[in-house]
Design a protein around this motif. Structure first.
Motif, PDB file in Angstrom:
ATOM      1  N   MET A   1     -19.213 -21.537 -12.939  1.00 27.05           N
ATOM      2  CA  MET A   1     -19.471 -20.318 -13.086  1.00 27.05           C
ATOM      3  C   MET A   1     -20.656 -19.802 -12.296  1.00 27.05           C
ATOM      4  O   MET A   1     -21.502 -20.635 -11.775  1.00 27.05           O
ATOM      5  N   SER A   2     -20.515 -18.734 -11.517  1.00 27.59           N
ATOM      6  CA  SER A   2     -21.428 -18.088 -10.498  1.00 27.59           C
ATOM      7  C   SER A   2     -22.938 -18.241 -10.951  1.00 27.59           C
ATOM      8  O   SER A   2     -23.065 -17.691 -12.250  1.00 27.59           O
ATOM      9  N   ARG A   3     -23.975 -18.343 -10.333  1.00 27.25           N
ATOM     10  CA  ARG A   3     -25.346 -18.141 -10.612  1.00 27.25           C
ATOM     11  C   ARG A   3     -25.597 -16.713 -10.789  1.00 27.25           C
ATOM     12  O   ARG A   3     -25.188 -15.933 -10.184  1.00 27.25           O
ATOM     13  N   LEU A   4     -26.387 -16.382 -12.050  1.00 25.68           N
ATOM     14  CA  LEU A   4     -26.980 -15.078 -12.188  1.00 25.68           C
ATOM     15  C   LEU A   4     -27.872 -14.648 -11.150  1.00 25.68           C
ATOM     16  O   LEU A   4     -29.026 -15.497 -10.747  1.00 25.68           O
ATOM     17  N   PRO A   5     -27.840 -13.661 -10.270  1.00 25.50           N
ATOM     18  CA  PRO A   5     -28.656 -13.367  -9.131  1.00 25.50           C
ATOM     19  C   PRO A   5     -30.266 -12.962  -9.823  1.00 25.50           C
ATOM     20  O   PRO A   5     -30.449 -12.815 -10.963  1.00 25.50           O
ATOM     21  N   THR A   6     -31.063 -13.399  -9.114  1.00 20.86           N
ATOM     22  CA  THR A   6     -32.449 -12.866  -9.379  1.00 20.86           C
ATOM     23  C   THR A   6     -32.769 -11.625  -9.310  1.00 20.86           C
ATOM     24  O   THR A   6     -31.958 -10.464  -8.758  1.00 20.86           O
ATOM     25  N   LYS A   7     -33.699 -10.960  -9.930  1.00 20.24           N
ATOM     26  CA  LYS A   7     -34.017  -9.558  -9.928  1.00 20.24           C
ATOM     27  C   LYS A   7     -34.326  -9.136  -8.544  1.00 20.24           C
ATOM     28  O   LYS A   7     -33.800  -8.009  -8.231  1.00 20.24           O
ATOM     29  N   ASP A  25     -19.633  -2.942  -9.443  1.00 17.76           N
ATOM     30  CA  ASP A  25     -20.266  -3.107  -8.249  1.00 17.76           C
ATOM     31  C   ASP A  25     -21.145  -4.619  -7.865  1.00 17.76           C
ATOM     32  O   ASP A  25     -20.895  -5.288  -7.214  1.00 17.76           O
ATOM     33  N   ILE A  26     -21.924  -4.574  -8.861  1.00 14.73           N
ATOM     34  CA  ILE A  26     -23.136  -5.417  -8.651  1.00 14.73           C
ATOM     35  C   ILE A  26     -22.420  -7.001  -9.183  1.00 14.73           C
ATOM     36  O   ILE A  26     -22.698  -7.820  -8.605  1.00 14.73           O
ATOM     37  N   ALA A  27     -21.374  -6.941 -10.215  1.00 20.13           N
ATOM     38  CA  ALA A  27     -20.980  -7.962 -10.618  1.00 20.13           C
ATOM     39  C   ALA A  27     -20.029  -8.646  -9.832  1.00 20.13           C
ATOM     40  O   ALA A  27     -19.900  -9.792  -9.540  1.00 20.13           O
ATOM     41  N   LYS A  28     -19.350  -7.694  -8.987  1.00 19.63           N
ATOM     42  CA  LYS A  28     -18.208  -8.041  -8.221  1.00 19.63           C
ATOM     43  C   LYS A  28     -18.946  -8.700  -6.758  1.00 19.63           C
ATOM     44  O   LYS A  28     -18.353  -9.607  -6.362  1.00 19.63           O
ATOM     45  N   ALA A  29     -19.981  -8.029  -6.681  1.00 21.14           N
ATOM     46  CA  ALA A  29     -20.949  -8.704  -5.223  1.00 21.14           C
ATOM     47  C   ALA A  29     -21.320  -9.795  -5.414  1.00 21.14           C
ATOM     48  O   ALA A  29     -21.282 -11.026  -4.550  1.00 21.14           O
ATOM     49  N   PHE A  30     -21.668 -10.224  -6.784  1.00 26.99           N
ATOM     50  CA  PHE A  30     -22.207 -11.849  -6.920  1.00 26.99           C
ATOM     51  C   PHE A  30     -21.121 -12.690  -7.719  1.00 26.99           C
ATOM     52  O   PHE A  30     -21.711 -13.542  -8.027  1.00 26.99           O
ATOM     53  N   GLY A  31     -20.011 -12.243  -7.719  1.00 21.29           N
ATOM     54  CA  GLY A  31     -19.160 -12.774  -8.389  1.00 21.29           C
ATOM     55  C   GLY A  31     -19.325 -13.286  -9.932  1.00 21.29           C
ATOM     56  O   GLY A  31     -19.026 -14.618 -10.511  1.00 21.29           O
ATOM     57  N   ILE A  32     -19.925 -12.484 -10.597  1.00 24.02           N
ATOM     58  CA  ILE A  32     -20.124 -12.636 -11.950  1.00 24.02           C
ATOM     59  C   ILE A  32     -19.044 -12.219 -12.853  1.00 24.02           C
ATOM     60  O   ILE A  32     -18.477 -10.960 -12.695  1.00 24.02           O
ATOM     61  N   LYS A  33     -18.494 -12.818 -13.802  1.00 23.27           N
ATOM     62  CA  LYS A  33     -17.105 -12.674 -14.407  1.00 23.27           C
ATOM     63  C   LYS A  33     -17.415 -13.256 -15.989  1.00 23.27           C
ATOM     64  O   LYS A  33     -18.295 -13.816 -16.370  1.00 23.27           O
ATOM     65  N   GLY A  34     -16.798 -12.882 -16.751  1.00 22.05           N
ATOM     66  CA  GLY A  34     -16.631 -13.176 -18.178  1.00 22.05           C
ATOM     67  C   GLY A  34     -17.934 -12.641 -18.971  1.00 22.05           C
ATOM     68  O   GLY A  34     -18.440 -11.754 -18.774  1.00 22.05           O
ATOM     69  N   ARG A  37     -21.289 -11.344 -17.701  1.00 22.68           N
ATOM     70  CA  ARG A  37     -21.664  -9.952 -17.337  1.00 22.68           C
ATOM     71  C   ARG A  37     -22.713  -9.415 -18.247  1.00 22.68           C
ATOM     72  O   ARG A  37     -23.464  -8.642 -18.188  1.00 22.68           O
ATOM     73  N   ILE A  38     -22.627 -10.103 -19.754  1.00 25.06           N
ATOM     74  CA  ILE A  38     -23.709  -9.769 -20.805  1.00 25.06           C
ATOM     75  C   ILE A  38     -25.105 -10.065 -20.287  1.00 25.06           C
ATOM     76  O   ILE A  38     -26.113  -9.330 -20.327  1.00 25.06           O
ATOM     77  N   ASP A  39     -25.362 -11.129 -19.463  1.00 25.62           N
ATOM     78  CA  ASP A  39     -26.641 -11.759 -18.969  1.00 25.62           C
ATOM     79  C   ASP A  39     -26.880 -10.637 -17.663  1.00 25.62           C
ATOM     80  O   ASP A  39     -28.329 -10.328 -17.807  1.00 25.62           O
ATOM     81  N   LEU A  40     -25.982 -10.335 -17.069  1.00 24.34           N
ATOM     82  CA  LEU A  40     -26.354  -9.342 -16.004  1.00 24.34           C
ATOM     83  C   LEU A  40     -26.812  -7.743 -16.322  1.00 24.34           C
ATOM     84  O   LEU A  40     -27.727  -7.290 -16.085  1.00 24.34           O
ATOM     85  N   LYS A  41     -26.050  -7.467 -17.564  1.00 26.00           N
ATOM     86  CA  LYS A  41     -26.512  -6.453 -18.288  1.00 26.00           C
ATOM     87  C   LYS A  41     -27.958  -6.224 -18.670  1.00 26.00           C
ATOM     88  O   LYS A  41     -28.772  -5.390 -18.697  1.00 26.00           O
ATOM     89  N   ARG A  42     -28.163  -7.452 -19.395  1.00 29.22           N
ATOM     90  CA  ARG A  42     -29.549  -7.791 -19.831  1.00 29.22           C
ATOM     91  C   ARG A  42     -30.742  -7.609 -18.554  1.00 29.22           C
ATOM     92  O   ARG A  42     -31.729  -7.040 -18.853  1.00 29.22           O
TER      93      ARG A  42
END
Length: 745
Positions: A1-7, A25-34, A37-42
């Motif tokens: 799984m791709s690393r969650l990007p920093t702020k 767009d942000i998820a696609k740029a950092f390869g975040i899937k599945g 995405r919940i962590d990215l939203k947070r």
């Protein structure tokens, strides 16, 4: 799984990609899937709560960061370093400080200058951004073009403009090293005094008045093209501020893109397409075309409006542009820069699978371009080689654009507009104004895509205004005159081709003739001859149709930055929809016929100036190749000689009748031939020739040629060219200015 990007990484991404800021767009740029995405939203929620991000519907923006392209006000510090402040700061905190990094060749900047610049965020104590200037905007000194004459006090400038009634004095420290007799460009300095000569400073030395760098300036003055904006117009432009969302549809989430030449100075049209989700329109498409809302800034009867009407249109030269509007508008507020909110008038058009326009509606809106692309990179992406800019746009933007374009090509094939194939020349100049190369512009599907989208939008504008019974200016192109058709028919018959007679002419008939010639030795000749048979397109408040495009109703809507006709159409649309008080005024309506006549004339004036400039540049380019043999084709026959279009450059030169030999040549107007009385040699349209360049005159743009071979054979015995000291007679040079020009749609 791709690393969650920093702020910080997320904020950097949003700053660098202001048009791609949705969670997707942000998820696609950092390869975040599945589930990630919940962590990215947070994380995005936390950034929003901390005030680092502002959420607008489904997209995020950093309110405390500047877009990659912005307008700056120059504010030098006490040490002479060039700092600036942004004029469109949207953050809640203090304005960031910007350091300007000048490059060699950039003009000198001073307190109060406005520039359009490309920004890069940095971490420095004295500033938050560094800027590279794109161009200066908003300056308005009076410009003077003339011959510099040296004096003991400094110098004087004798303007080359016929209407100039006074000279200008140049103080000793403002001569810029100009030498006596040089052509110079200067600008006024100091107050305008009633007594004594006005003062000017030399800003550019153009050297020899016949040198290449001077030719466009000479054309501007010779054809009377206004190139100085009145102070009132500049002041009015400088007072303008970006339009807001009030009273507009918010299209900032729509992935509209601009596609222009790589050297484009402004971006006045953007587009996007998607498959139509209406089950009743299977295989159909929705096309959006958004055009800069110039009418918001240029109000009827204002100083800007009066100057735009006077100019009628922008004029384009190889080394400069004379714009219809000041750069504060044309290069900034009305230019759809990437990642910057801009006012627009947009049209949503639905087409069926066959490319037929089903319905449409117009919106006065606020948009934000997700990318400023050029034709070459878009075409490369379509052909399977997307660059870093195009790769993220392939699925949602570029592929749907081409799918809609393919549908429009099917409609075009049925409509059969005139299909001329006349490649355009591109003149490349170096920093000194010398021609480095002359090439033919590559014609890509990306060019045709934008052209078809713009034609469709222009049709939609005409139909809307007709339906609402609003006055407008049509783009009219009438059928060819009978005598011109007869001349074309003669050329076709002489080439072994046919153009049917005795029927109502349609573009399809001419296209069949062009198809017969395609791939033959007569291809270019038939294209040029067909162009010559056409009438000149013009503007009119009466709808007389557009023959060349095979359209019943057509109006120019898509370029209000550079054409006054389009501004009138925009105002008519504003009035028709009740969008505001900046629509078509009673004065606009009253003088509509005069406006149509005037801007048709200014368009022709610009065409002549552009053509003359091109001819002079070509003559300057070829002047170093005197005596060189070149190949070409006979493109015109006159009593005084034969015109030849050269293969390599597309330039037209004259073989004077005196240079054809000692025999008498009979001119046959009907067959467009010259026949030798002694040898029977026939010189006619379309023949392949080898010529020798005898003379090239940059001042006039004239080329004189000697005929070496005709259809691969040397001239018959006794037909050697009659010359004086190796040069043909010069009497026909004035006629060498006759050139073929491409009619504007």
């Amino acid at each position: 799984m791709s690393r969650l990007p920093t702020k910080d990484e997320i904020l950097d991404w949003i700053s660098d990609h202001p048009g791609q800021t949705s969670k997707r767009d942000i998820a696609k740029a950092f390869g975040i899937k599945g589930a990630a995405r919940i962590d990215l939203k947070r994380v995005l929620k936390e950034l929003e709560a901390d005030g680092h991000l502002e959420k607008r519907r489904k997209t995020y923006r950093d309110p405390d960061r500047l877009p990659p392209v912005s307008v700056l006000l120059v504010t030098p510090d006490a040490d002479g370093d060039l700092f600036a402040r942004p004029l469109e700061w949207q953050g809640d905190g203090p304005e960031p400080r910007v350091l300007i990094l000048p490059r060699a060749g950039d003009p000198a900047l001073g307190e109060g200058d406005r520039i359009l610049a490309r920004l890069a965020e940095v971490k420095a104590e004295s500033h938050a951004y560094e800027a590279r200037m794109i161009r200066r905007v908003g300056t308005n000194p009076l410009k003077v073009l003339g011959i510099f004459r040296k004096t003991a006090e400094g110098g004087r400038i004798v303007p080359i403009d016929k209407g100039a009634d006074r000279e200008w004095m140049v103080p000793g420290g403002e001569t810029h090293g100009a030498k006596d007799g040089e052509l110079v460009e200067a600008e006024s300095i100091g107050p305008k005094n009633r007594l004594g000569l006005p003062k000017a400073r030399v800003v550019t030395r153009l050297g020899d008045p016949s040198a290449p760098k001077a030719v466009s300036l000479i054309a501007i003055h010779q054809h009377g093209i206004p190139d100085d904006f009145p102070d009132a117009a500049i002041a009015e432009a400088d007072r303008q501020t970006p339009a807001g969302l009030s009273g507009r549809t918010d299209l900032r989430e729509m992935p509209l893109v601009t596609i222009d030449p790589s050297d484009a100075r402004d971006h006045d049209d953007a587009c996007w397409a998607q498959p139509d989700d209406d089950p009743k329109n299977a295989g159909g498409h929705v096309i959006w075309v958004a055009i800069a809302d110039v009418a918001h800034y240029v109000r009827p009867q204002s100083a800007l409006d009066r100057e735009a009407w006077k100019r009628g249109n922008s004029t384009y030269f190889p080394d400069r542009v004379v714009p219809m509007l000041p750069d504060r508008l044309s290069g900034d507020l009305c230019s759809l820069h990437e990642g910057v909110p801009r006012a627009c008038i947009a049209v949503r058009m639905r087409i069926d699978a066959g490319g037929t326009l089903i319905d449409h509606r117009f919106e006065r809106a606020l948009m934000r371009s997700v990318a400023s692309l050029n034709y070459q990179e878009v075409q490369a992406a379509r052909d399977g080689a997307p660059n870093d800019r195009c790769a993220p746009l392939m699925d949602d933007v570029i592929a749907p654009l081409y799918a809609a374009y393919e549908a429009l090509t099917r409609a075009r094939a049925l409509r059969q507009p005139l299909d001329l194939d006349l490649p355009e020349r591109k003149i490349e100049l170096d920093d000194e104004g010398r021609v480095t190369s002359v090439a033919f512009r590559e014609r890509l599907d990306a060019h045709r895509l934008i052209e078809e989208f713009m034609i469709l939008a222009n049709v939609a504008a005409a139909r809307t205004l007709e339906k609402t019974r609003r006055p407008l200016l049509y783009r009219v192109h009438e059928e060819p005159a009978p005598e011109k058709l007869d001349a074309l028919r003669e050329v076709a018959q002489a080439s072994g081709l046919t153009l049917a007679k005795g029927q109502v002419l349609k573009t399809a008939h001419l296209n069949r003739l062009l198809a017969q010639a395609e791939g033959t030795d007569f291809d270019e000749l038939i294209n040029i001859s067909t162009l010559r048979a056409m009438t000149q397109a013009y503007y009119s408040p009466l709808n007389l149709g557009h023959f060349g495009l095979a359209l019943r109703s057509y109006a120019h809507f898509t370029s209000p930055i550079r054409r006054y006709s389009d501004l009138i159409v925009h105002r008519a649309l504003i009035t028709a929809h009740g969008w505001g008080d900046d629509g078509l005024s009673p004065e606009d309506i009253e003088r509509l016929e005069d406006t149509a006549t005037h801007i048709s004339e200014t368009e022709r004036r610009s065409m002549l100036a552009e053509r003359d400039t091109t001819d002079r540049y070509l003559a300057a380019f070829l002047s170093e190749r005197i005596g060189t043999e070149m190949t070409g084709r006979i493109s015109g026959i006159q009593r005084f000689g034969a015109f030849v279009k050269l293969d390599e450059t597309g330039a037209d030169g004259l073989v004077p009748i005196r240079a054809l030999g000692r025999e008498f040549f009979h001119f046959d107007r009907d067959s467009q031939t010259l026949m030798g009385a002694d040898t029977g040699t026939v010189i006619g349209l379309g023949q392949r020739v080898t010529v020798r360049l005898a003379e090239a005159v940059p001042v006039t743009g004239g080329l004189v040629l000697d005929l070496v071979e005709l259809e691969g054979r040397g001239l018959p015995s006794g037909q050697a060219a009659r010359t004086r000291r190796g040069r043909p007679a010069r009497r026909p040079l004035a006629a060498a200015s006759r050139k073929v020009t491409r009619r504007r749609r």
